[in-house]
Design a protein around this motif. Structure first.
Motif, PDB file in Angstrom:
ATOM      1  N   CYS A   1       0.810  -1.221   0.000  1.00 37.18           N
ATOM      2  CA  CYS A   1       0.000   0.000   0.000  1.00 37.18           C
ATOM      3  C   CYS A   1       0.840   1.265   0.000  1.00 37.18           C
ATOM      4  O   CYS A   1       1.950   1.296   0.537  1.00 37.18           O
ATOM      5  N   GLN A   2       0.259   2.313  -0.573  1.00 35.19           N
ATOM      6  CA  GLN A   2       0.812   3.663  -0.516  1.00 35.19           C
ATOM      7  C   GLN A   2      -0.349   4.644  -0.397  1.00 35.19           C
ATOM      8  O   GLN A   2      -1.517   4.240  -0.401  1.00 35.19           O
ATOM      9  N   ALA A   3      -0.022   5.927  -0.276  1.00 31.57           N
ATOM     10  CA  ALA A   3      -1.064   6.950  -0.130  1.00 31.57           C
ATOM     11  C   ALA A   3      -2.074   6.854  -1.270  1.00 31.57           C
ATOM     12  O   ALA A   3      -1.709   6.695  -2.434  1.00 31.57           O
ATOM     13  N   GLY A   4      -3.352   6.923  -0.906  1.00 29.19           N
ATOM     14  CA  GLY A   4      -4.425   6.831  -1.886  1.00 29.19           C
ATOM     15  C   GLY A   4      -5.013   5.446  -2.021  1.00 29.19           C
ATOM     16  O   GLY A   4      -6.061   5.275  -2.653  1.00 29.19           O
ATOM     17  N   ASP A   5      -4.371   4.441  -1.438  1.00 26.43           N
ATOM     18  CA  ASP A   5      -4.860   3.072  -1.539  1.00 26.43           C
ATOM     19  C   ASP A   5      -5.916   2.781  -0.479  1.00 26.43           C
ATOM     20  O   ASP A   5      -6.094   3.528   0.492  1.00 26.43           O
ATOM     21  N   HIS A   6      -6.592   1.663  -0.685  1.00 23.60           N
ATOM     22  CA  HIS A   6      -7.706   1.249   0.168  1.00 23.60           C
ATOM     23  C   HIS A   6      -7.455  -0.180   0.641  1.00 23.60           C
ATOM     24  O   HIS A   6      -6.978  -1.020  -0.115  1.00 23.60           O
ATOM     25  N   VAL A   7      -7.755  -0.433   1.903  1.00 20.11           N
ATOM     26  CA  VAL A   7      -7.546  -1.736   2.532  1.00 20.11           C
ATOM     27  C   VAL A   7      -8.876  -2.274   3.028  1.00 20.11           C
ATOM     28  O   VAL A   7      -9.681  -1.529   3.603  1.00 20.11           O
ATOM     29  N   LEU A   8      -9.097  -3.561   2.821  1.00 21.13           N
ATOM     30  CA  LEU A   8     -10.218  -4.250   3.439  1.00 21.13           C
ATOM     31  C   LEU A   8      -9.707  -5.006   4.656  1.00 21.13           C
ATOM     32  O   LEU A   8      -8.618  -5.590   4.620  1.00 21.13           O
ATOM     33  N   CYS A   9     -10.482  -4.997   5.707  1.00 18.14           N
ATOM     34  CA  CYS A   9     -10.092  -5.673   6.938  1.00 18.14           C
ATOM     35  C   CYS A   9     -11.295  -6.424   7.497  1.00 18.14           C
ATOM     36  O   CYS A   9     -12.409  -5.878   7.535  1.00 18.14           O
TER      37      CYS A   9
ATOM     38  N   TYR B   1      -8.012  -8.260  15.630  1.00 23.00           N
ATOM     39  CA  TYR B   1      -7.330  -7.764  16.823  1.00 23.00           C
ATOM     40  C   TYR B   1      -7.465  -6.244  16.907  1.00 23.00           C
ATOM     41  O   TYR B   1      -7.296  -5.532  15.914  1.00 23.00           O
ATOM     42  N   GLY B   2      -7.752  -5.722  18.086  1.00 25.85           N
ATOM     43  CA  GLY B   2      -7.976  -4.297  18.250  1.00 25.85           C
ATOM     44  C   GLY B   2      -6.785  -3.451  17.859  1.00 25.85           C
ATOM     45  O   GLY B   2      -6.932  -2.330  17.364  1.00 25.85           O
ATOM     46  N   GLY B   3      -5.556  -3.976  18.066  1.00 28.89           N
ATOM     47  CA  GLY B   3      -4.368  -3.237  17.667  1.00 28.89           C
ATOM     48  C   GLY B   3      -4.290  -3.041  16.165  1.00 28.89           C
ATOM     49  O   GLY B   3      -3.829  -1.998  15.684  1.00 28.89           O
ATOM     50  N   SER B   4      -4.722  -4.040  15.406  1.00 28.69           N
ATOM     51  CA  SER B   4      -4.756  -3.911  13.946  1.00 28.69           C
ATOM     52  C   SER B   4      -5.718  -2.817  13.532  1.00 28.69           C
ATOM     53  O   SER B   4      -5.422  -1.996  12.650  1.00 28.69           O
ATOM     54  N   ALA B   5      -6.894  -2.781  14.167  1.00 29.37           N
ATOM     55  CA  ALA B   5      -7.872  -1.743  13.860  1.00 29.37           C
ATOM     56  C   ALA B   5      -7.343  -0.365  14.225  1.00 29.37           C
ATOM     57  O   ALA B   5      -7.539   0.614  13.484  1.00 29.37           O
ATOM     58  N   ALA B   6      -6.647  -0.265  15.355  1.00 22.89           N
ATOM     59  CA  ALA B   6      -6.095   1.025  15.762  1.00 22.89           C
ATOM     60  C   ALA B   6      -5.048   1.515  14.765  1.00 22.89           C
ATOM     61  O   ALA B   6      -5.000   2.708  14.428  1.00 22.89           O
ATOM     62  N   LEU B   7      -4.203   0.614  14.284  1.00 21.77           N
ATOM     63  CA  LEU B   7      -3.200   0.991  13.292  1.00 21.77           C
ATOM     64  C   LEU B   7      -3.861   1.522  12.029  1.00 21.77           C
ATOM     65  O   LEU B   7      -3.461   2.565  11.488  1.00 21.77           O
ATOM     66  N   LEU B   8      -4.875   0.826  11.569  1.00 24.58           N
ATOM     67  CA  LEU B   8      -5.567   1.242  10.349  1.00 24.58           C
ATOM     68  C   LEU B   8      -6.320   2.553  10.548  1.00 24.58           C
ATOM     69  O   LEU B   8      -6.244   3.468   9.721  1.00 24.58           O
ATOM     70  N   ASN B   9      -7.030   2.663  11.665  1.00 24.33           N
ATOM     71  CA  ASN B   9      -7.897   3.826  11.886  1.00 24.33           C
ATOM     72  C   ASN B   9      -7.120   5.085  12.238  1.00 24.33           C
ATOM     73  O   ASN B   9      -7.429   6.176  11.742  1.00 24.33           O
TER      74      ASN B   9
ATOM     75  N   GLU C   1      -3.475   5.605  12.375  1.00 25.60           N
ATOM     76  CA  GLU C   1      -2.177   5.958  11.814  1.00 25.60           C
ATOM     77  C   GLU C   1      -2.127   5.858  10.288  1.00 25.60           C
ATOM     78  O   GLU C   1      -1.717   6.797   9.621  1.00 25.60           O
ATOM     79  N   LEU C   2      -2.541   4.729   9.726  1.00 31.86           N
ATOM     80  CA  LEU C   2      -2.456   4.622   8.275  1.00 31.86           C
ATOM     81  C   LEU C   2      -3.409   5.580   7.583  1.00 31.86           C
ATOM     82  O   LEU C   2      -3.148   6.018   6.460  1.00 31.86           O
ATOM     83  N   SER C   3      -4.489   5.942   8.253  1.00 32.08           N
ATOM     84  CA  SER C   3      -5.386   6.947   7.668  1.00 32.08           C
ATOM     85  C   SER C   3      -4.673   8.280   7.497  1.00 32.08           C
ATOM     86  O   SER C   3      -4.945   9.030   6.542  1.00 32.08           O
ATOM     87  N   ARG C   4      -3.720   8.585   8.405  1.00 29.16           N
ATOM     88  CA  ARG C   4      -2.961   9.829   8.280  1.00 29.16           C
ATOM     89  C   ARG C   4      -2.007   9.784   7.091  1.00 29.16           C
ATOM     90  O   ARG C   4      -1.566  10.820   6.589  1.00 29.16           O
TER      91      ARG C   4
ATOM     92  N   GLY D   1      -2.886   8.483   4.287  1.00 31.00           N
ATOM     93  CA  GLY D   1      -3.712   8.460   3.084  1.00 31.00           C
ATOM     94  C   GLY D   1      -4.162   7.080   2.660  1.00 31.00           C
ATOM     95  O   GLY D   1      -4.564   6.880   1.512  1.00 31.00           O
ATOM     96  N   ILE D   2      -4.107   6.105   3.584  1.00 31.97           N
ATOM     97  CA  ILE D   2      -4.584   4.746   3.296  1.00 31.97           C
ATOM     98  C   ILE D   2      -5.907   4.546   4.025  1.00 31.97           C
ATOM     99  O   ILE D   2      -5.956   4.624   5.254  1.00 31.97           O
ATOM    100  N   SER D   3      -6.968   4.308   3.286  1.00 29.78           N
ATOM    101  CA  SER D   3      -8.296   4.177   3.886  1.00 29.78           C
ATOM    102  C   SER D   3      -8.632   2.706   4.120  1.00 29.78           C
ATOM    103  O   SER D   3      -8.020   1.804   3.551  1.00 29.78           O
ATOM    104  N   VAL D   4      -9.624   2.477   4.972  1.00 33.58           N
ATOM    105  CA  VAL D   4      -9.988   1.108   5.343  1.00 33.58           C
ATOM    106  C   VAL D   4     -11.498   0.940   5.380  1.00 33.58           C
ATOM    107  O   VAL D   4     -12.228   1.870   5.743  1.00 33.58           O
ATOM    108  N   SER D   5     -11.957  -0.232   4.973  1.00 35.11           N
ATOM    109  CA  SER D   5     -13.353  -0.640   5.137  1.00 35.11           C
ATOM    110  C   SER D   5     -13.358  -1.994   5.830  1.00 35.11           C
ATOM    111  O   SER D   5     -12.505  -2.849   5.550  1.00 35.11           O
ATOM    112  N   TYR D   6     -14.318  -2.178   6.737  1.00 29.09           N
ATOM    113  CA  TYR D   6     -14.391  -3.424   7.494  1.00 29.09           C
ATOM    114  C   TYR D   6     -15.458  -4.340   6.894  1.00 29.09           C
ATOM    115  O   TYR D   6     -16.564  -3.908   6.571  1.00 29.09           O
ATOM    116  N   VAL D   7     -15.088  -5.601   6.759  1.00 32.41           N
ATOM    117  CA  VAL D   7     -15.954  -6.579   6.108  1.00 32.41           C
ATOM    118  C   VAL D   7     -16.487  -7.551   7.153  1.00 32.41           C
ATOM    119  O   VAL D   7     -15.701  -8.221   7.838  1.00 32.41           O
TER     120      VAL D   7
END
Length: 376
Positions: free
Chosen positions: A82-90, A95-103, A105-108, A110-116
């Motif tokens: 991933c790089q800025a502008g990319d999107h991640v599915l989770c 694990y809550g730490g994974s969600a915290a990283l995505l929500n 830090e990686l959002s800062r 420019g990497i967005s996330v959607s939860y499935v």
């Protein structure tokens, strides 16, 4: 004085931050011939390389990196693709730490996330975007022990041209090897089962291709994620008993799950080894007949009830980690999944009554007796 011909059976601890060179020609050879020697321990160290190679061998990968923690492993895996502008599915069960990283830090970056939701992991059409790069999931979810059909998930990811990254911490490669089922990358919190003795903080990421392995090494070096020599040495030592320990964890957990399933103080038991578990049949095949030492139980949704259980138990101390040879318990609402929103926790059923048990390798009769008196 002539140096003796020393051939240690066990790799020594190379507790050094830097390695010596004879002259400029030797330095040049280091850059011209990668892997020929060591320069600086952030770039590589015999102990961290030994651990990476051992985990890669366990997982059947093309290469790996050892990192300073499981969170660093998740970070390295995500940045590989991933790089800025990319999107991640989770996966929503994560694990809550994974969600915290995505929500957080990686959002800062420019990497967005959607939860499935779990039930949609095999039909991603509604979630995939043109910028989606990967799906992150766990072999066995934390904390509800839902088992993902990795072969089906990999096929669905590849149908959409995205990668599958699997956190295999709970299952370990003794039970499941995600790369063999189609995953592109697998990661571990080595802190847990791989090291196994609650005395190491470490992570590892294994790539399925040489190209991804090279990118992982670059990320590990540039971001300074490299694991220290001492932690690497301890982790390698732990790996040598992994197969025996996981079998003992699983044996104890199966008996405990069967005991708790009929205990009147326990409202539900989440353990893939139970025939009543929704993915039991999948877990039998994908886990080769073992089901790990992790489970969660649901007590009454009353903090006083949970506190009494924790205070009375002598063999399951409240310790917010898992997978050591000594048993412990944890509380997802208060610890591992604290970073999730109230809505996310409610959707997953993470309430005050949910307690996660990490079953150790002590005599199972002692563990059963302790749980019986703690729940009475």
């Amino acid at each position: 004085m002539n140096q003796p011909n020393i051939q240690p059976k066990i790799t020594p601890i190379y507790q050094t931050s830097v390695f010596k060179f004879e002259d400029l020609d030797a330095v040049q050879r280091y850059f011209d011939e990668p892997g020929s020697r060591y320069l600086y321990s952030r770039n590589g160290n015999p102990n961290s390389d030994e651990l990476a190679e051992a985990v890669s061998h366990w997982e059947g990968g093309a290469g790996a990196v050892a990192t300073g923690s499981g969170m660093a492993a998740i970070f390295a895996a995500l940045l590989t693709y991933c790089q800025a502008g990319d999107h991640v599915l989770c996966a929503a069960d994560i694990y809550g730490g994974s969600a915290a990283l995505l929500n957080l830090e990686l959002s800062r970056l420019g990497i967005s996330v959607s939860y499935v939701p779990f039930e949609d992991l095999y039909d991603l059409a509604a979630y995939v975007r043109p910028t989606t790069k990967l799906l992150l999931c766990e072999t066995m979810s934390n904390p509800l022990l839902r088992v993902v059909d990795l072969r089906a998930a990999a096929a669905e990811c590849h149908r959409h041209g995205i990668k599958l990254v699997v956190d295999n911490t709970f299952a370990t490669p003794v039970l499941t090897r995600p790369l063999a089922l189609g995953a592109d990358m697998v990661l571990h919190s080595v802190t847990k089962y791989l090291a196994g003795h609650s005395d190491v903080t470490a992570g590892a990421v294994v790539a399925g291709t040489a190209e991804d392995a090279a990118r992982l090494r670059q990320i590990g070096t540039v971001f300074g994620l490299t694991l220290s020599p001492m932690e690497s040495w301890l982790s390698v030592r732990g790996l040598k008993t992994l197969r025996l320990r996981v079998a003992a964890h699983s044996h104890n957990a199966q008996q405990i799950a069967e005991f708790l399933e009929v205990h009147p103080a326990v409202e539900a038991v989440y353990y893939p080894g139970l025939p009543t578990h929704p993915q039991h049949a999948l877990a039998v095949v994908q886990g080769h007949g073992l089901f790990s030492g992790m489970m969660s139980i649901r007590l009454a949704d009353d903090a006083a009830v949970v506190n009494r259980f924790m205070q009375r138990s002598q063999r399951f101390p409240f310790a917010p980690s898992l997978a050591g040879v000594d048993s412990s318990c944890s509380h997802p609402l208060y610890t591992s999944h604290r970073a999730l929103t109230d809505a996310q926790r409610a959707e997953l059923g993470i309430t005050v009554g949910l307690v996660r048990l990490s079953v150790g390798i002590e005599p199972v009769e002692e563990l059963l007796a302790d749980l019986a008196q703690a729940l009475d």
